[in-house]
Motif scaffolding. Structure first.
Motif, PDB file in Angstrom:
ATOM      1  N   THR A  35       0.674  -0.946   0.172  1.00  0.00           N
ATOM      2  CA  THR A  35      -0.519  -0.253  -0.048  1.00  0.00           C
ATOM      3  C   THR A  35       1.278   1.220  -0.159  1.00  0.00           C
ATOM      4  O   THR A  35       2.232   1.008   0.177  1.00  0.00           O
ATOM      5  CB  THR A  35      -1.270  -0.120   1.136  1.00  0.00           C
ATOM      6  N   TRP A  39      -1.755   5.947  -2.085  1.00  0.00           N
ATOM      7  CA  TRP A  39      -3.126   5.757  -2.565  1.00  0.00           C
ATOM      8  C   TRP A  39      -4.199   5.768  -1.318  1.00  0.00           C
ATOM      9  O   TRP A  39      -5.239   6.260  -1.464  1.00  0.00           O
ATOM     10  CB  TRP A  39      -3.158   3.563  -2.096  1.00  0.00           C
ATOM     11  N   THR A  44      -8.954   8.278   0.835  1.00  0.00           N
ATOM     12  CA  THR A  44      -9.720   8.462   1.799  1.00  0.00           C
ATOM     13  C   THR A  44      -9.554   9.618   2.652  1.00  0.00           C
ATOM     14  O   THR A  44      -9.754   9.934   3.997  1.00  0.00           O
ATOM     15  CB  THR A  44      -9.222   7.549   2.989  1.00  0.00           C
ATOM     16  N   CYS A 119     -21.096   2.564  13.299  1.00  0.00           N
ATOM     17  CA  CYS A 119     -20.344   4.054  12.546  1.00  0.00           C
ATOM     18  C   CYS A 119     -21.712   4.437  13.131  1.00  0.00           C
ATOM     19  O   CYS A 119     -21.516   6.373  13.354  1.00  0.00           O
ATOM     20  CB  CYS A 119     -19.731   4.217  11.417  1.00  0.00           C
ATOM     21  N   VAL A 162      -6.234   0.404   6.720  1.00  0.00           N
ATOM     22  CA  VAL A 162      -5.894   1.948   6.954  1.00  0.00           C
ATOM     23  C   VAL A 162      -6.615   2.861   7.132  1.00  0.00           C
ATOM     24  O   VAL A 162      -6.164   3.456   6.862  1.00  0.00           O
ATOM     25  CB  VAL A 162      -4.772   1.799   5.077  1.00  0.00           C
ATOM     26  N   LEU A 163      -7.827   2.057   7.227  1.00  0.00           N
ATOM     27  CA  LEU A 163      -9.435   2.756   6.754  1.00  0.00           C
ATOM     28  C   LEU A 163      -9.579   3.438   8.536  1.00  0.00           C
ATOM     29  O   LEU A 163      -9.562   4.494   8.880  1.00  0.00           O
ATOM     30  CB  LEU A 163     -10.176   2.709   6.529  1.00  0.00           C
ATOM     31  N   PHE A 164      -9.543   2.368   9.771  1.00  0.00           N
ATOM     32  CA  PHE A 164      -9.827   2.515  10.792  1.00  0.00           C
ATOM     33  C   PHE A 164      -8.186   2.714  11.832  1.00  0.00           C
ATOM     34  O   PHE A 164      -7.515   2.569  11.837  1.00  0.00           O
ATOM     35  CB  PHE A 164      -9.808   1.658  11.056  1.00  0.00           C
ATOM     36  N   LEU A 196     -20.123  -4.943   5.802  1.00  0.00           N
ATOM     37  CA  LEU A 196     -19.902  -3.880   6.654  1.00  0.00           C
ATOM     38  C   LEU A 196     -20.178  -4.737   8.031  1.00  0.00           C
ATOM     39  O   LEU A 196     -20.927  -4.828   8.173  1.00  0.00           O
ATOM     40  CB  LEU A 196     -20.062  -2.423   6.681  1.00  0.00           C
ATOM     41  N   PHE A 221     -20.193   2.904  -0.220  1.00  0.00           N
ATOM     42  CA  PHE A 221     -19.978   3.848  -0.715  1.00  0.00           C
ATOM     43  C   PHE A 221     -21.252   4.173  -0.895  1.00  0.00           C
ATOM     44  O   PHE A 221     -21.880   5.284  -0.818  1.00  0.00           O
ATOM     45  CB  PHE A 221     -18.517   3.992  -1.279  1.00  0.00           C
ATOM     46  N   VAL A 312     -22.995   6.994   8.851  1.00  0.00           N
ATOM     47  CA  VAL A 312     -23.771   5.826   8.358  1.00  0.00           C
ATOM     48  C   VAL A 312     -22.295   4.255   8.346  1.00  0.00           C
ATOM     49  O   VAL A 312     -21.099   5.153   8.915  1.00  0.00           O
ATOM     50  CB  VAL A 312     -24.023   5.537   6.594  1.00  0.00           C
TER      51      VAL A 312
END
Ligand code: UT7
Length: 325
Positions: A35, A39, A44, A119, A162-164, A196, A221, A312
């Motif tokens: 990664t 990116w 994001t 979330c 990588v998102l949280f 999810l 998304f 959401v």
């Protein structure tokens, strides 16, 4: 005499270990997973996230955020007669994080329970607390979002890990003769649970099923941009306000593209969107109160501002709240 609820104090807490995209990419590379900062930023808006150490839990983070919110509100723990914690990463199966935090704070006597709406959890918890206050069941509520998503991330899955990030935020909601919370809307569509989820469970002394977060990012998304615009319009209509009345949009911080796309569709300029996703990543139920407290302490959000919260998450669950701060 009408009874409303109003936020009278905010607080937040982040674990000290701040991990950059480059540091995370280097860690993943050791397992042969590719990664890049480029990116992650492009897709994001995330540049850093905070991760807890091995001994720190969501109760630890939530307790610190709650103490700061109490201090900001000028209250002591004994003034609190309701604690609601929004979390999907509680310390235990039971008792709830809310009960554990109540014990730590020494805030005895009132109701304490957790809300599991991933979330969207903070918007759910705030709405429930508002109903308690309006109904005369509580005078001072602590509403906390606290998460340690690093515990349920699969660091071999680059599309999610990588998102949280980890963190906590809290507000004190107090009875008031003027609003306060103007309107909220909550929704769920359980048919979309599979896009999810963290489907593992503890049974017969063992973990069965997949104990890590799984997400079909593009499917989430697509849903997110659709439902967030609709639910924001619902709370504006319920409260007789227009998008131009919103001083600050404080959205769930999952992806800068979703946040700005939703704002654009509503006609809210990007400058009015509180953006902390770059520094916090997606902290699930903690992200709105973390963003709120960050903006309040920076002097960006001021008393009297009209705020739009929207989120959401897994379930799917989604919701929005409009309030005068
Ligand atoms: O908080 C709850 C709500 N959650 C959300 O709102 C998240 C919603 N979803 C999203 O934010 C986005 O879908 C993601 C950020 C998760 C993904 O962005 P995307 O633009 O939808 O990318 P994608 O999943 O379509 O993947 C595009 C490419 C793929 O490669 P190919 O098939 O085009 O060759 C992925 O394999 O990017 C690849 N990819 C990566 N590359 C480098 C996926 N993850 C990574 C990564 N680094 N970490």
């Amino acid at each position: 005499m009408s009874r409303y609820s109003r936020i009278i104090g905010t607080g937040s807490h982040l674990p000290p270990n701040k991990v950059s995209n480059d540091e995370l990419a280097a860690r993943l590379a050791r397992d042969g997973i590719e990664t890049s900062d480029e990116w992650i930023v492009e897709r994001t808006g995330i540049r850093h996230r905070h991760f807890v150490g091995a001994d720190t839990t969501s109760v630890d983070l939530g307790e610190q955020a709650a103490r700061r919110a109490l201090e900001a509100a000028g209250l002591v723990a004994q003034d609190i007669d309701l604690i609601i914690v929004a979390t999907s990463t509680p310390d235990m199966i039971f008792p709830s994080n809310a009960a554990l935090i109540q014990g730590r704070l020494g805030a005895g006597g009132g109701a304490a329970f957790d809300v599991q709406a991933v979330c969207a959890g903070f918007v759910y918890a705030l709405t429930i607390a508002d109903q308690f206050v309006r109904g005369g069941l509580a005078r001072h509520a602590l509403v906390i979002g606290t998460e340690v998503f690093s515990r349920i991330l699969d660091f071999k899955d680059r599309s999610t890990c990588v998102l949280f990030g980890d963190g906590a935020g809290a507000v004190v909601l107090a009875e008031s003769q003027t609003p306060g919370l103007l309107a909220s809307s909550l929704h769920a569509d359980g048919r979309q649970a599979g896009i999810l989820c963290t489907p593992g469970r503890v049974a017969s002394g063992e973990i069965s099923g997949h104990p890590f977060l799984k997400m079909d990012g593009p499917a989430v998304f697509k849903q997110a941009v659709h439902v967030l615009e609709n639910v924001a319009r619902e709370v504006l209509a319920k409260s007789g306000r227009k998008p131009e009345d919103v001083d600050w949009m404080v959205p769930h911080q999952a992806n800068i593209r979703i946040m700005l796309h939703t704002a654009k569709k509503l006609g809210i300029p990007a400058e009015k969107v509180v953006q902390t996703v770059a520094d916090h990543g997606n902290t699930s139920a903690a992200s709105i109160p973390l963003a709120l407290d960050t903006a309040v302490r920076a002097g960006t959000i001021r008393r009297g501002d009209t705020l739009l919260f929207e989120a959401v998450g897994g379930g799917l669950t989604w919701g929005a709240a409009l309030l005068d701060y």
